[in-house]
Write a protein that holds these residues in place. Structure first.
Motif, PDB file in Angstrom:
ATOM      1  N   ALA A  13       9.381  -3.744  22.196  1.00  0.00           N
ATOM      2  CA  ALA A  13       8.627  -2.626  22.792  1.00  0.00           C
ATOM      3  C   ALA A  13       7.872  -1.843  21.716  1.00  0.00           C
ATOM      4  O   ALA A  13       8.301  -1.783  20.571  1.00  0.00           O
ATOM      5  N   PRO A  14       6.759  -1.245  22.108  1.00  0.00           N
ATOM      6  CA  PRO A  14       6.032  -0.413  21.131  1.00  0.00           C
ATOM      7  C   PRO A  14       6.762   0.897  20.837  1.00  0.00           C
ATOM      8  O   PRO A  14       6.468   1.552  19.841  1.00  0.00           O
ATOM      9  N   LEU A  15       7.693   1.271  21.723  1.00  0.00           N
ATOM     10  CA  LEU A  15       8.435   2.523  21.526  1.00  0.00           C
ATOM     11  C   LEU A  15       9.818   2.224  20.942  1.00  0.00           C
ATOM     12  O   LEU A  15      10.554   1.391  21.468  1.00  0.00           O
ATOM     13  N   ASP A  16      10.156   2.913  19.882  1.00  0.00           N
ATOM     14  CA  ASP A  16      11.441   2.733  19.208  1.00  0.00           C
ATOM     15  C   ASP A  16      12.262   4.018  19.381  1.00  0.00           C
ATOM     16  O   ASP A  16      11.872   5.072  18.868  1.00  0.00           O
ATOM     17  N   TRP A  17      13.366   3.910  20.131  1.00  0.00           N
ATOM     18  CA  TRP A  17      14.197   5.082  20.409  1.00  0.00           C
ATOM     19  C   TRP A  17      15.438   5.073  19.537  1.00  0.00           C
ATOM     20  O   TRP A  17      16.150   4.069  19.484  1.00  0.00           O
ATOM     21  N   PHE A  33      19.200  -6.991  27.124  1.00  0.00           N
ATOM     22  CA  PHE A  33      18.095  -6.052  27.340  1.00  0.00           C
ATOM     23  C   PHE A  33      17.706  -5.333  26.047  1.00  0.00           C
ATOM     24  O   PHE A  33      16.537  -5.022  25.831  1.00  0.00           O
ATOM     25  N   SER A  34      18.699  -5.085  25.185  1.00  0.00           N
ATOM     26  CA  SER A  34      18.375  -4.419  23.913  1.00  0.00           C
ATOM     27  C   SER A  34      17.525  -5.332  23.034  1.00  0.00           C
ATOM     28  O   SER A  34      16.706  -4.851  22.241  1.00  0.00           O
ATOM     29  N   LEU A  35      17.713  -6.654  23.167  1.00  0.00           N
ATOM     30  CA  LEU A  35      16.880  -7.583  22.391  1.00  0.00           C
ATOM     31  C   LEU A  35      15.432  -7.526  22.874  1.00  0.00           C
ATOM     32  O   LEU A  35      14.498  -7.492  22.072  1.00  0.00           O
ATOM     33  N   PHE A  36      15.247  -7.519  24.199  1.00  0.00           N
ATOM     34  CA  PHE A  36      13.880  -7.427  24.728  1.00  0.00           C
ATOM     35  C   PHE A  36      13.232  -6.093  24.315  1.00  0.00           C
ATOM     36  O   PHE A  36      12.036  -6.032  24.052  1.00  0.00           O
ATOM     37  N   GLY A  81      11.113   0.464  25.895  1.00  0.00           N
ATOM     38  CA  GLY A  81      12.279   0.518  25.013  1.00  0.00           C
ATOM     39  C   GLY A  81      13.554   0.260  25.795  1.00  0.00           C
ATOM     40  O   GLY A  81      13.520  -0.153  26.959  1.00  0.00           O
ATOM     41  N   ASP A  82      14.690   0.518  25.148  1.00  0.00           N
ATOM     42  CA  ASP A  82      15.974   0.117  25.713  1.00  0.00           C
ATOM     43  C   ASP A  82      16.403   1.048  26.863  1.00  0.00           C
ATOM     44  O   ASP A  82      17.269   1.917  26.699  1.00  0.00           O
ATOM     45  N   VAL A  83      15.810   0.828  28.037  1.00  0.00           N
ATOM     46  CA  VAL A  83      16.119   1.687  29.186  1.00  0.00           C
ATOM     47  C   VAL A  83      17.547   1.472  29.686  1.00  0.00           C
ATOM     48  O   VAL A  83      18.181   2.391  30.212  1.00  0.00           O
ATOM     49  N   VAL A  99      20.484   3.737  28.494  1.00  0.00           N
ATOM     50  CA  VAL A  99      20.728   5.032  29.147  1.00  0.00           C
ATOM     51  C   VAL A  99      21.106   4.875  30.625  1.00  0.00           C
ATOM     52  O   VAL A  99      21.757   5.751  31.195  1.00  0.00           O
ATOM     53  N   LEU A 100      20.715   3.736  31.219  1.00  0.00           N
ATOM     54  CA  LEU A 100      21.036   3.533  32.644  1.00  0.00           C
ATOM     55  C   LEU A 100      22.389   2.850  32.847  1.00  0.00           C
ATOM     56  O   LEU A 100      22.955   2.928  33.942  1.00  0.00           O
ATOM     57  N   SER A 101      22.899   2.188  31.809  1.00  0.00           N
ATOM     58  CA  SER A 101      24.129   1.394  31.945  1.00  0.00           C
ATOM     59  C   SER A 101      25.263   2.234  32.535  1.00  0.00           C
ATOM     60  O   SER A 101      25.686   3.232  31.943  1.00  0.00           O
ATOM     61  N   PRO A 102      25.790   1.848  33.704  1.00  0.00           N
ATOM     62  CA  PRO A 102      26.836   2.665  34.332  1.00  0.00           C
ATOM     63  C   PRO A 102      28.116   2.713  33.513  1.00  0.00           C
ATOM     64  O   PRO A 102      28.741   3.771  33.388  1.00  0.00           O
TER      65      PRO A 102
END
Lengths: 472, 51
Positions: A236-240, A229-232, A130-132, A135-138
């Motif tokens: 994902a199989p996980l939807d947050w 990255f949000s498009l990729f 999912g959209d990692v 949460v990591l974006s500084p």
């Protein structure tokens, strides 16, 4: 002997004889593959046509929009805070290493971190988890942190300026194009300090944008990395959502792509820039009398310095390939628009079908960069111990080396072909499902997708040509 | 700027990648025309049978 076989067999045998001459020029052939490279393009085109026919027969109504999801759990807030802090720390290390460390690209962690771990690694992580990056974006973490602190201390920040709807995701498309220019064109990309300065400028633009238009609105529309990255992550199989995690069926997430201005441009720039990366390694571009040389000569004749002339030539090439990708997609959309009764406007169709390009963008990333990720990603093991390249050994791994025998040339090629074919078949599935939603008459819906099929075949063949040219 | 025609052996293989696109394009164009003609004929048929 059936007529088809009588005609087909000599044609196939003659076709197999063709590459002998191509090999003589060192074009598009690997010694240890059982068939010539271009036959993979024919096979891929056949797979796409067969998939299209199967979809037309076996998929009579839209189903993806109604697909169910399953709630898995909820992540604690502290995890999001820690991930944001990790993102800020990693960004600070990359910038510091770039500015203060060795200026040899392979000895400094900054180039590998930016071009391999972030630009290639995060898309792979996003497709799995999912959209990692959210949460990591500084910059997003800083923006949210400032917003939280202001709310606690002084009653909140002033209301942001309204983000213009017509801008949509065009700023993100421009940011991705600018990054692609840095990665593929700019002569300063090898210098870690130049990269660090570019990263600081990008972060500054993000922070100013967020302070004007609000963190979420700006990150969703103008942060090139965040949007890409949000498009990729939609695949994902996980939807947050709000730290709640749900399991969903493959491809279903792509339907959530916002249909805003510039959404198709973002994906076209992603595909186009990756395509240019492949194209710029082939003989047509780099050959002694290739297009790069001819364009460079042209710019040099106009008075440009040698280095600037080469950069100008590569800039033209990058824009041209992105333009070709955008043009092909537009052709598909115009073709759809003319396909039958109840035509939605072309702009609306372009936005409505933009999500079908996401699997293709991912396929291009896998095809072009997965070997780079596997090989150069290993450099992280020694770079993390010596991020500045000054001889330190923080974790005791600075003496490790890259193992190039981990992937064979054949495995790389088969993975590239598989990625391209699967990506384009997935795109056809998404387009077919959306067409059935758009047109009430299934016959019109299927006919509208003739153009999409043709463009998908064109993308696949072009992608394989670029890859084969780069491999030869 | 000269066109790269001098040594076709360096670029003619591009045609091998182009050919499936052209073939499928031609096939889809023909199929589209045939379907549209059938639809037109189907629309005209009831009108012709009216008294």
């Amino acid at each position: 002997m059936p007529r088809l076989l009588r005609i087909g067999l000599p044609v196939a045998l003659a076709a197999l004889a063709v590459p002998a001459s191509a090999t003589a020029h060192g074009v598009g052939q690997r010694a240890d593959l059982p068939i010539p490279l271009w036959l993979f393009a024919w096979a891929a085109a056949f797979v796409l046509v067969a998939s299209f026919v199967a979809l037309s027969v076996l998929w009579p109504k839209p189903v993806l929009a109604d697909a169910r999801t399953r709630f898995l759990g909820r992540a604690p807030l502290v995890l999001e805070v820690l991930a944001g802090a990790l993102g800020i720390f990693a960004f600070a290390v990359i910038v510091y290493a770039g500015l203060e460390g060795s200026q040899t690209a392979t000895a400094n962690i900054a180039p590998t971190a930016i071009f391999v771990l972030v630009w290639v690694g995060i898309p792979f992580a996003s497709v799995l988890f999912g959209d990692v990056f959210a949460v990591l974006s500084p910059w997003r973490a800083i923006g949210r942190g400032v917003g939280w602190a202001a709310a606690r201390v002084g009653g909140g920040l002033p209301a942001p300026i309204r983000y213009p709807d017509r801008l949509g995701r065009w700023p993100a498309a421009a940011m991705i194009l600018a990054f692609a220019w840095i990665e593929l064109v700019w002569s300063g990309r090898e210098a870690p300090s130049s990269l660090a300065i570019a990263a600081l400028i990008y972060a500054a633009v993000m922070l100013v944008g967020m302070s004007c238009f609000g963190a979420e609105k700006w990150c969703r529309n103008a942060d090139g990395f965040g949007v890409a990255f949000s498009l990729f992550a939609l695949l994902a199989p996980l939807d947050w959502k709000d730290r709640r995690c749900r399991l969903r069926a493959p491809l279903v997430g792509a339907l959530q792509m916002p249909q805003v201005a510039g959404s198709a441009a973002v994906v076209c720039v992603l595909i186009g820039s990756t395509s240019f990366d492949g194209f710029s390694q082939g003989n047509v571009w780099t050959g002694a009398s290739g297009l790069a040389q001819q364009l460079s000569d042209l710019f040099a004749a106009l008075g440009f310095a040698t280095g600037t002339a080469v950069e100008a030539a590569y800039t033209v090439g990058l824009l041209l390939v992105v333009g070709v990708i955008g043009g092909l997609y537009w052709l598909a959309v115009v073709g759809m628009n003319r396909s039958g009764a109840g035509k939605p406007p072309t702009t609306e169709l372009a936005r409505s079908f933009a999500h079908t390009l996401i699997p293709i963008a991912l396929a291009y990333v896998v095809a072009h960069y997965f070997s780079l990720f596997v090989f150069q990603g290993q450099a992280t093991i020694f770079l993390i111990s010596d991020p500045l390249g000054d001889g330190s050994d923080i974790f005791g791994t600075s003496q490790s080396a890259i193992n190039y025998s981990i992937l064979s040339a054949n495995l790389i090629w088969y993975t590239q072909v598989a990625a391209l074919v699967i990506g384009h078949v997935a795109a056809l599935v998404l387009a077919h499902d959306r067409a059935l939603e758009t047109w009430a008459d299934p016959r019109v819906a299927i006919r509208s997708q003739y153009w999409m099929l043709l463009v998908m075949v064109a993308f696949t063949c072009m992608g394989l040509w670029f890859l084969s040219a780069a491999a030869s | 700027m000269t066109l790269p025609l001098a040594h076709a052996g360096h670029w003619y293989h591009v045609l091998l990648y182009l050919l499936p696109i052209l073939l499928i394009g031609a096939g889809l164009w023909w199929s589209n025309r045939r379907e549209l003609r059938r639809e037109r004929e189907a629309e005209q048929a009831p009108k012709q049978t009216e008294p």
